[in-house]
Write an enzyme that holds these catalytic residues in place. Structure first.
Site, mmCIF file in Angstrom:
data_model
loop_
_atom_site.group_PDB
_atom_site.id
_atom_site.type_symbol
_atom_site.label_atom_id
_atom_site.label_comp_id
_atom_site.label_asym_id
_atom_site.label_seq_id
_atom_site.Cartn_x
_atom_site.Cartn_y
_atom_site.Cartn_z
ATOM 1 N N PRO A 43 0.962 -1.331 0.304
ATOM 2 C CA PRO A 43 0.016 0.077 -0.095
ATOM 3 C C PRO A 43 0.819 1.353 0.069
ATOM 4 C CG PRO A 43 -0.129 -0.938 2.227
ATOM 5 C CD PRO A 43 0.742 -1.918 1.283
ATOM 6 N N GLY A 49 7.653 -2.330 -2.781
ATOM 7 C CA GLY A 49 7.062 -0.999 -2.656
ATOM 8 C C GLY A 49 7.760 0.041 -3.610
ATOM 9 N N ARG A 50 9.079 0.818 -3.184
ATOM 10 C CA ARG A 50 9.560 1.485 -4.018
ATOM 11 C C ARG A 50 10.050 0.664 -5.247
ATOM 12 N NH1 ARG A 50 14.700 3.655 -1.077
ATOM 13 N NH2 ARG A 50 14.806 1.710 -0.180
ATOM 14 N N THR A 54 1.062 5.493 -0.205
ATOM 15 C CA THR A 54 0.262 6.707 -0.207
ATOM 16 C C THR A 54 0.454 7.599 -1.382
ATOM 17 O OG1 THR A 54 0.366 6.679 2.394
ATOM 18 C CG2 THR A 54 -0.149 8.779 1.346
ATOM 19 N N CYS A 92 3.670 2.660 9.988
ATOM 20 C CA CYS A 92 4.183 4.117 9.214
ATOM 21 C C CYS A 92 4.907 4.894 10.060
ATOM 22 C CB CYS A 92 2.742 5.072 9.068
ATOM 23 S SG CYS A 92 2.855 6.590 8.495
ATOM 24 N N GLY A 119 9.865 -7.330 3.672
ATOM 25 C CA GLY A 119 10.070 -6.011 2.743
ATOM 26 C C GLY A 119 11.387 -5.543 2.920
#
Length: 641
Positions: free
Chosen positions: A281, A505-506, A283, A369, A481
Site C-alpha cells: 500500500p 514498494g519502491r 500513499t 508508518c 519487505g
C-alpha cells in the site's frame, strides 16, 4: 576503465556517461515524511488521527472552518489548481437528462454554446506504435507541437468534435459518465434531427450504485463492554452509536500492558498467499490506476492507500475513495491506521457491512508508518511499543470483520539498534487470530538510510514458526519487505528471510514490470518504447478512474507525472556492467541507447509534462505540478486554489 566511480554509484558502462559525478540523490525519506507540502511539509487534517486539525499541540495555527474543510482529504495539502471549462455545462444536461433546477441552474444548459468554446477533442492512441517519436534530444522534444488529431469531417458538427477519436471510459463501460463534457466526445455522440445526443453500448452498460449507510455496531459495542469489564470499568451505553470521547483510551491504560483477551478465530477465511506477489500500500502514488497497471504486469495481491479510521467513520468521501477496487484486482485489501481499539473496531465493522467478504479480501492494520505526526498520535509505528493495546485492537477488529481476515504490517522496531519484532510477532500470531503478517526490515528511526535486515527478518519468522508448532497453530503467511528491485533480489530475499513472499514498494514505483520479472525469473531489459507504452496504459487507466472531462483529464495528468517522478529513476540494465541493478545505487549523469530512453531518464519535470501531452493533450494555462519529491516541480502554484 570501470564506470563505478565510487561505492554506491550505479555501474553504468563508460560509453553512456555524460559525467562521472553522480546525480543528486532523491530523498525518499523526505517524500514519505511530508506528503503535504504546505506550511513546510506539516501534515493537514487528514494526517491527524486524534480528531483535531492542524499541527500538534503547541504549534497550532488558527484557521477558519472553510479553510479546514478545504484542506481536509487525501493529499489536499499540495493545493493543486483545479482546471475547469471556460463555460461550465450542467452535469444533468451533459449526460442527456433534465436538470432539476431548470432556468435557476447556475450552469449553462446551452449545449451549442458550450461546444463552441470547448477545446477540440483529444486523440488517445490505441498503442504507442501509432506515435511518431523522432530521434531528438529532450530539449528539442519540449519544443514540439501538440500531436495532431484527425479533424472533424461531418458537416453540421461543431469543430471541437472529432469522430475519429476513442474514449477509454466508453470502450470499457459502454457509456461515458461525462457525456458532452468528455474531452473524447466524438467517440460517443451522434447527430440527430434535433441536434446531438450521447450514445451507449447497451451490451456493456451495467448499473453500479453504492449507497452510504449508517450501521448499528453491535459487535464493537459488545467488545468494548468486554474490555471495560476486564479492566473494572463498566459504562452503560444506551445505543449502538459511540461518540469520539467514549472511544478515546485513557492515557494510563495506553501504557498498561494488560493480558490479551482470549479468542478463537477458527471460522476465519484462510489466506493462501505462498508464492504470490504483493504490491505494498503506497500513499498518494498507490492509487487505483497504478495498482491496475501493476496487476497487468503480474501483481497478485494489492492493497489500497492507508486510510485513517476517524476519517472513515466521519464519512469522508476522499477517504472512502481510497478503498475502491478495480475488477482486475484478484486479491484486494484495505489498510487502516488508528490508535484507539473502539475506533478501529467500529471502522472494521462498518467495512464488513459495506463491502462484505466478496468486496474486500482482507483488512490490514498499519503498524509501520514512520511519519512523525502519525506516531505522535499513537498510530503507525507507535503501536510497536504498546503490544497490549495492539492486541486489543487486533482482537476487536477481528471480531468485527466476521469471516474477513485481518493482517498487520510491522517494522523491526522503533529505535535503531533496538529490534523488538522477534518478541511481538509470536505473541500476535498466537493470541489475536490474524491471518498474515508483513515485516519491513528496518526500524522506524532508520527509514531508508540503512539496508533492510533480512537476517533479522529470518529470526522473526523462525520465532513465529516455533510458537505455531508449540501451540499447534495453523501457519500463517509471513511476507518480508525492503530493497527488492529485481527477480534475483526477490528470490534471494525469500530464501534468506524464510518468508512466503516479499511486499514490494519502491521497486514497483520505479519499475512496475518487476512483477513480470519475478514470475518469469528473469531480468527484463525493457525497451524505451515498451516503457512509453506503460505510461500510455497508465494514462488510459487514469482517465477511466478520474474521468475524461477537463478536471479528470488533468487529475490523470498530475498522477501520471507523479508516476514519472519515480519511473525516471530506472537505469536500463543494458547500460550496466554488473547485473542486477540495485535500488539504492546512485547513477552518474548518463544518456540512453536512443533519444527516447534518454528522455525517459530525464530528471526535469518539464520533460515529464511534455510526455503527458503525448496522451492527454497540451497543458492548460495555469496548470502546475508538485510531486512528493518536492524538488521536481513544474510551474507555479501561487494563486492556485
Amino acid at each position: 576503465m570501470t564506470s563505478r566511480a565510487a561505492s554506491g554509484t550505479a555501474p553504468i558502462k563508460a560509453e553512456y556517461w555524460i559525467s562521472a559525478e553522480p546525480r543528486a540523490v532523491v530523498d525518499d525519506d523526505s517524500a514519505e515524511n511530508a506528503t503535504n507540502h504546505v506550511n513546510g511539509g506539516r501534515m493537514d487534517d487528514r494526517d491527524r488521527d486524534d480528531g483535531r486539525s492542524g499541527p500538534p499541540p503547541g504549534k497550532r495555527q488558527r484557521m477558519s472552518k472553510e479553510e479546514k474543510k478545504k484542506r481536509s482529504g487525501a493529499n489536499k495539502g499540495r493545493r493543486f489548481g483545479k482546471m475547469r471549462d471556460e463555460v461550465e455545462l450542467c452535469w444533468k444536461v451533459a449526460v442527456g437528462n433534465v436538470c432539476d433546477f431548470g432556468d435557476g441552474c447556475r450552469f449553462t444548459h446551452n449545449i451549442t454554446e458550450y461546444l463552441e468554446q470547448k477545446p477540440r477533442d483529444l486523440f488517445f492512441p490505441q498503442n504507442c506504435d501509432s506515435l511518431s517519436i523522432p530521434g531528438i534530444s529532450s530539449e528539442e522534444f519540449m519544443e514540439e507541437e501538440e500531436p495532431a488529431t484527425v479533424p472533424a469531417t461531418v458537416p453540421g458538427l461543431p469543430s471541437s468534435i472529432n469522430l475519429s477519436t476513442r474514449c477509454p471510459i466508453f470502450e470499457e463501460k459502454g457509456e461515458c459518465r461525462h457525456g458532452f463534457k468528455c474531452r473524447y466526445l466524438g467517440a460517443h455522440v451522434k447527430k440527430t434531427g434535433s441536434g446531438l445526443e450521447p450514445v451507449k453500448d447497451d451490451k456493456k452498460v451495467a448499473e453500479r450504485q453504492v449507497e452510504a449507510s449508517e450501521y448499528p455496531l453491535p459487535i464493537t459495542e459488545a467488545y468494548l463492554k468486554e474490555l471495560q469489564v476486564s479492566e473494572g470499568i463498566i459504562k452503560e451505553k444506551s445505543s449502538n452509536t459511540f461518540t469520539e470521547s467514549e472511544l478515546v483510551d485513557d492515557e494510563s491504560e495506553v501504557q498498561k500492558d494488560t493480558p490479551d483477551v482470549p479468542m478463537r478465530f477458527s471460522e476465519k477465511r484462510r489466506l493462501n498467499w505462498k508464492g504470490l506477489t504483493y504490491l505494498a500500500p503506497l500513499t498518494t502514488v498507490g492509487n487505483l490506476p497504478f495498482r491496475q497497471l501493476c496487476v497487468s504486469f503480474g501483481a497478485d495481491i494489492t492493497c489500497g492507500e492507508m486510510g485513517l479510521s476517524t476519517s472513515f467513520l466521519q464519512g469522508s468521501k476522499e477517504e472512502w475513495s481510497l478503498v475502491r477496487r478495480h475488477p482486475s484486482e484478484r486479491t484486494f485489501g484495505v489498510q487502516l491506521a488508528g490508535s484507539k481499539p473502539g475506533m478501529l473496531a467500529s471502522t472494521a465493522e462498518t467495512m464488513a457491512r459495506e463491502f462484505g467478504p466478496q468486496g474486500v479480501d482482507f483488512v490490514d492494520v498499519n503498524c509501520g508508518c514512520p511519519i512523525d505526526l502519525v506516531v505522535r498520535s499513537g498510530s503507525g509505528s507507535a503501536l510497536l511499543d504498546t503490544p497490549g493495546k495492539l492486541s486489543k485492537i487486533l482482537i476487536g477488529m477481528n471480531k468485527a470483520l466476521g469471516v474477513i481476515p485481518l493482517t498487520v504490517k510491522l517494522r523491526t522496531g522503533v529505535k535503531e539498534g533496538r529490534n523488538t519484532a522477534h518478541k511481538l510477532m509470536p505473541r500476535l500470531a498466537s493470541g489475536t487470530g490474524i491471518g498474515a503478517m508483513t515485516l519491513h526490515g528496518r526500524t522506524r528511526q532508520q527509514r531508508y538510510t540503512k539496508l533492510a535486515d533480512w537476517d533479522y527478518i529470518r529470526e522473526c519468522v523462525d520465532a513465529v514458526r516455533a510458537r505455531e508448532a508449540e501451540e499447534d497453530l495453523r501457519p500463517i503467511p509471513i511476507f518480508g519487505g525492503g530493497d527488492c528491485f529485481s527477480s534475483q533480489s526477490y528470490w534471494e530475499s525469500v530464501e534468506r528471510g524464510g518468508v512466503d513472499g516479499v511486499m514490494i514498494g519502491r521497486g514497483a514505483l520505479i519499475k512496475p514490470w518487476i512483477f513480470t520479472e519475478i514470475k518469469e525469473h528473469r531480468e527484463w531489459d525493457i525497451s524505451a518504447r515498451e516503457r512509453l507504452e506503460l505510461l500510455r496504459k497508465y494514462a488510459e487507466f487514469g482517465l477511466n478512474h478520474f474521468g475524461s472531462d477537463t478536471a479528470g483529464l488533468n487529475t490523470t495528468r498530475r498522477y501520471l507525472c507523479e508516476a514519472m517522478s519515480f519511473t525516471h529513476r530506472y537505469i536500463p540494465i543494458g547500460l550496466l556492467e554488473v547485473l542486477p541493478g540495485k535500488l539504492n545505487d546512485r547513477p552518474p549523469a548518463f544518456r540512453g541507447r536512443d533519444d527516447l530512453e534518454t528522455l525517459l531518464a530525464s530528471t526535469d519535470s518539464r520533460d515529464w509534462v511534455r510526455i503527458s501531452e503525448m496522451f492527454l493533450g497540451k497543458v492548460p494555462d495555469g496548470w502546475s505540478f508538485t510531486p512528493k519529491h518536492k524538488s521536481n516541480s513544474y510551474g507555479s502554484e501561487e494563486g492556485q486554489g
